[in-house]
Write a protein that holds these residues in place. Structure first.
Motif, PDB file in Angstrom:
ATOM      1  N   LYS A 195      43.270  49.405  50.250  1.00 33.73           N
ATOM      2  CA  LYS A 195      42.290  48.402  49.827  1.00 33.73           C
ATOM      3  C   LYS A 195      41.621  47.735  51.030  1.00 33.73           C
ATOM      4  N   ASN A 196      42.403  47.485  52.071  1.00 34.03           N
ATOM      5  CA  ASN A 196      41.868  46.844  53.273  1.00 34.03           C
ATOM      6  C   ASN A 196      41.376  47.845  54.306  1.00 34.03           C
ATOM      7  N   LYS A 197      41.368  49.134  53.922  1.00 32.04           N
ATOM      8  CA  LYS A 197      40.854  50.211  54.780  1.00 32.04           C
ATOM      9  C   LYS A 197      41.647  50.330  56.080  1.00 32.04           C
ATOM     10  N   TRP A 198      42.964  50.032  56.004  1.00 30.02           N
ATOM     11  CA  TRP A 198      43.823  50.285  57.159  1.00 30.02           C
ATOM     12  C   TRP A 198      44.139  51.761  57.292  1.00 30.02           C
ATOM     13  N   SER A 214      41.453  56.369  52.179  1.00 31.24           N
ATOM     14  CA  SER A 214      41.716  56.152  50.753  1.00 31.24           C
ATOM     15  C   SER A 214      42.483  57.307  50.123  1.00 31.24           C
ATOM     16  N   GLU A 235      48.911  50.734  48.756  1.00 32.06           N
ATOM     17  CA  GLU A 235      47.771  50.213  48.012  1.00 32.06           C
ATOM     18  C   GLU A 235      47.058  49.120  48.815  1.00 32.06           C
ATOM     19  N   LEU A 236      47.831  48.257  49.469  1.00 35.12           N
ATOM     20  CA  LEU A 236      47.230  47.197  50.275  1.00 35.12           C
ATOM     21  C   LEU A 236      46.480  47.782  51.468  1.00 35.12           C
ATOM     22  N   ALA A 237      47.081  48.801  52.109  1.00 36.60           N
ATOM     23  CA  ALA A 237      46.432  49.414  53.266  1.00 36.60           C
ATOM     24  C   ALA A 237      45.153  50.137  52.860  1.00 36.60           C
TER      25      ALA A 237
END
Length: 740
Positions: free
Chosen positions: A368-371, A374, A364-366
């Motif tokens: 959200k930060n576009k790492w 989606s 979810e963090l990745a």
């Protein structure tokens, strides 16, 4: 004796390299003295002898008890792998051994060093100092020089300090198995379900073979030293892992809950431990073995008593066998073995839950930060709780052989009342859980057959069912969805023989032979796994397990064969299983690596004949419009109007396959109309969209606009006709009401 040099591929080469890297001084040693004659008048509670050929010396530390008086002579023989290589008579008076010339009754402490004739080194083959887990025995018969009668017989097992029981091997096997299982989870999360199913099936079968090797070591029949050490390499699969501070906690817990821990390792400097050399059923004058932790004895042998769950001879030395032998070789007190296995299994479950939750948070963090994209791991992120339930069920299935054996064995040991309660809880809980899950799979499959004439439809089309219950059937073909029930029965019956027949080597060996023979015949006839290669993989494992059961029957001495047969069979068992394990590891590793190098991992494997892939879907791959997604879900029978209702689990009891429920699902007059809507033909808005008989993967609106170009339903013409007959909404109505 000359032992042929054998080089069995990768794993054995690693073992040999590890042994050569040890660089230890050549030596031969023995740590216990066993009686080999009824009513032997010479015994030893402590026996430590070390011979070093480099300086031609031997160190002796013995505490013996003798009832022999007078002058005696020693008939010494050295046997390696059942073959006698040295036999000679020795006069203790010529050696100047105090206390042995003449012998006197009483306790004889002997601790001294003496020089060995340099010619003794030339009598021993060089391989005796280098081959791991040497199977050699020195036997000494004491003869009265006046009557020429044998008054005592003792024998000592000899070791050269080399072994295949290596920590590096255990870590390597555990890491490989863990990485392969994680790889299958990653592939499944990326949407490559076909490749993930094959990789997971191979990893689980490999882990099952490792557990079968560990179970061999728990048999109470005599196992040659190399077999004992080889099977010890796999005891981590049963949760038997020695961590010193945890063992201290287990000992404290046992005392705190009313138990009495054993203290074998605290007395090793003064007491020897005999690793059982012969089957208990053939010990001298042994008639019955009443096996219970606090009251176990061998009738007819007055010098043998039982102390805290271990057989103890009158001389003060202990005898360990079967499961206790495994615990002793793992440096674990036998009374701590159950808690050790239980705690490590529980830690595996806890760390798995933590790892899944952490991975969910990272995804979810990745995103959200576009790492990462989606839609990466989208299906896992949306239904991670259901996936977690499925993973926990799979861990229950993996740990079932381990916990079943340990819990049943605990009933015979009664280490403490609290531990018995834990054994009952885990045994009943895991058995009921897996049995309930297996019955749910059977019910879902039967519903699928009744509704779609194909068990694969519901089992593989709905991600909720697949993620939660797929661990029980995904490795089998769709028509063999029930096969997990025989697997659970096989595991439970096998565990009964291992746990309850400790001390009855013949019973264990015969029972295991029948069980493995039945398993081999069953899988060879049914061939229940998903495809030909997977069937071959698993049938090969069953074949090796059956061959091992034959070897165990030979080790039980039911055929009364000469000792050399056991020695040769022990080497064959080791080499056969080592080579086979190496081949399995290479196959699993190569398959996993090749999958990740492919652009389309699913393309490496043929689609299964049960057509499961046509029913599977991945939410991350549905990139169409909301309308097409909803219609695709309708075609599959998912949440948007099919058999799956929001808030209702697929396997819920009130969703049955009875004729009444079937009638309710197919009766178009029950379509609900929102209150206040117009009753004209143009104003009706249906709450549930009608089912579509077309396949979800085919465009619903061909460019030509000709509905005859659509593909037929994948689950047969009769089902397609049935849906077409009961679908009262024409194509024009769908086109009219799709605009939103």
């Amino acid at each position: 004796m000359r032992i042929p040099s054998v080089r069995p591929a990768l794993l054995l080469s690693a073992l040999a390299a590890a042994q050569l890297g040890a660089g230890s001084e050549p030596m031969l040693s023995s740590t216990s003295l066993n009686s080999c004659q009824p009513n032997s008048q010479f015994t030893a509670s402590l026996f430590n002898v070390v011979y070093t050929p480099n300086n031609n010396s031997a160190a002796v530390n013995v505490v013996a008890t003798s009832s022999v008086e007078g002058y005696v002579s020693f008939d010494v023989s050295v046997v390696a792998y059942g073959y006698q290589i040295i036999k000679q008579s020795v006069d203790p008076c010529k050696l100047g051994l105090a206390g042995l010339c003449p012998m006197t009754a009483g306790k004889i402490p002997l601790k001294f060093n003496f020089d060995v004739d340099p010619s003794a080194k030339t009598l021993l083959p060089g391989i005796a100092f280098t081959f791991p887990d040497l199977d050699a025995t020195v036997r000494v018969v004491l003869n009265n020089t006046e009557t020429h009668e044998s008054v005592a017989c003792v024998e000592a097992d000899v070791s050269n300090g080399k072994t295949v029981n290596l920590l590096a091997v255990k870590w390597t096997l555990a890491i490989i198995a863990g990485l392969v299982l994680c790889s299958s989870a990653v592939l499944n999360g990326l949407g490559h379900s076909n490749a993930a199913a094959h990789i997971a099936s191979g990893a689980l079968s490999l882990f099952g073979f490792f557990q079968a090797q560990a179970i061999l070591g728990m048999m109470s029949v005599h196992l040659p030293p190399v077999v004992q050490s080889w099977t010890q390499d796999f005891q981590w699969t049963m949760g038997i892992i020695n961590v010193n501070f945890l063992e201290d906690i287990f000992t404290w817990y046992q005392r705190a809950t009313g138990g009495t821990p054993t203290t074998i390792f605290d007395t090793l400097t003064t007491v020897s431990v005999q690793v059982e050399k012969r089957a208990l059923s053939v010990l001298p004058e042994t008639a019955v073995n009443l096996y219970r932790r606090s009251a176990s004895l061998i009738p007819g042998v007055s010098t043998e008593i039982v102390k805290r769950g271990n057989i103890m001879t009158g001389s003060g030395s202990y005898i360990v066998y079967g499961i206790q032998r495994v615990a002793f070789r793992a440096n674990i007190e036998s009374t701590n073995l159950f808690l050790t296995g239980l705690v490590f299994y529980s830690l595996l479950v806890v760390f798995t839950i933590g790892g899944i939750a952490a991975f969910k948070g990272f995804c979810e963090l990745a995103a959200k930060n576009k790492w990462m994209k989606s839609d990466t791991f989208l299906e896992f992120r949306n239904g991670w709780l259901t996936i977690l339930k499925g993973i926990l069920f799979r861990l229950t299935l993996i740990g079932y052989p381990q916990m079943t054996i340990l819990c049943l064995w605990e009933f015979t040991q009664v280490d403490s009342p609290a531990e018995v309660v834990l054994a009952v809880f885990f045994l009943v809980g895991m058995t009921v859980t897996l049995g309930w899950a297996a019955m749910k799979v059977v019910r879902i499959a039967r519903r699928s057959v009744a509704m779609h004439r194909n068990p694969a439809y519901i089992l593989f089309s709905d991600p909720h069912a697949l993620n939660k219950w797929g661990f029980l059937y995904v490795q089998f073909r769709a028509s063999a969805y029930y096969f997990v029930i025989p697997v659970l029965g096989y595991t439970f019956v096998k565990s009964l023989f291992i746990a309850f027949a400790q001390g009855k080597g013949n019973v264990q060996a015969i029972g295991l032979l029948l069980i493995e023979a039945g398993a081999l015949i069953g899988v060879s006839v049914l061939r229940p796994w998903m495809d030909k290669s997977t069937n071959t993989f698993n049938i090969s494992i069953c074949s090796i397990n059956f061959i091992n059961s034959i070897f165990l029957l030979i080790f039980s001495d039911v055929f009364d064969q000469p000792p050399i047969v056991n020695g040769v069979i022990g080497l064959i068992l080791f080499f056969l299983n080592a080579i086979f394990a190496t081949v399995l590891l290479i196959m699993v590793i190569v398959s996993t690596i090749l999958v990740f190098y492919r652009k389309n991992p699913d393309g490496r494997y043929q689609f299964m004949a049960d057509d499961r892939t046509s029913f599977m879907k991945s939410q991350s791959q549905l990139t169409g419009t909301t309308e097409l997604d909803a219609l695709a879900a309708t075609a599959r029978g998912d949440k948007a109007g099919g058999y799956y209702k929001p808030g209702l689990d697929l396997d819920d009891d009130n969703e049955s396959i009875s004729s009444e429920s079937m009638r309710r699902r197919t009766d178009t007059s029950r379509l609900s109309i929102p209150v206040g809507s117009s009753h004209g033909s143009q104003g009706i808005h249906y709450q549930n969209q009608p089912r579509s008989p077309v396949e979800a993967s085919v465009p619903l609106f061909p460019a030509s606009g000709n509905s005859s170009n659509r593909s037929q339903s994948p689950y047969g013409p009769s089902a397609g006709a049935f849906r077409a007959q009961n679908n009262s909404t024409p194509t024009s109505f769908r086109a009219q009401n799709n605009a939103r």
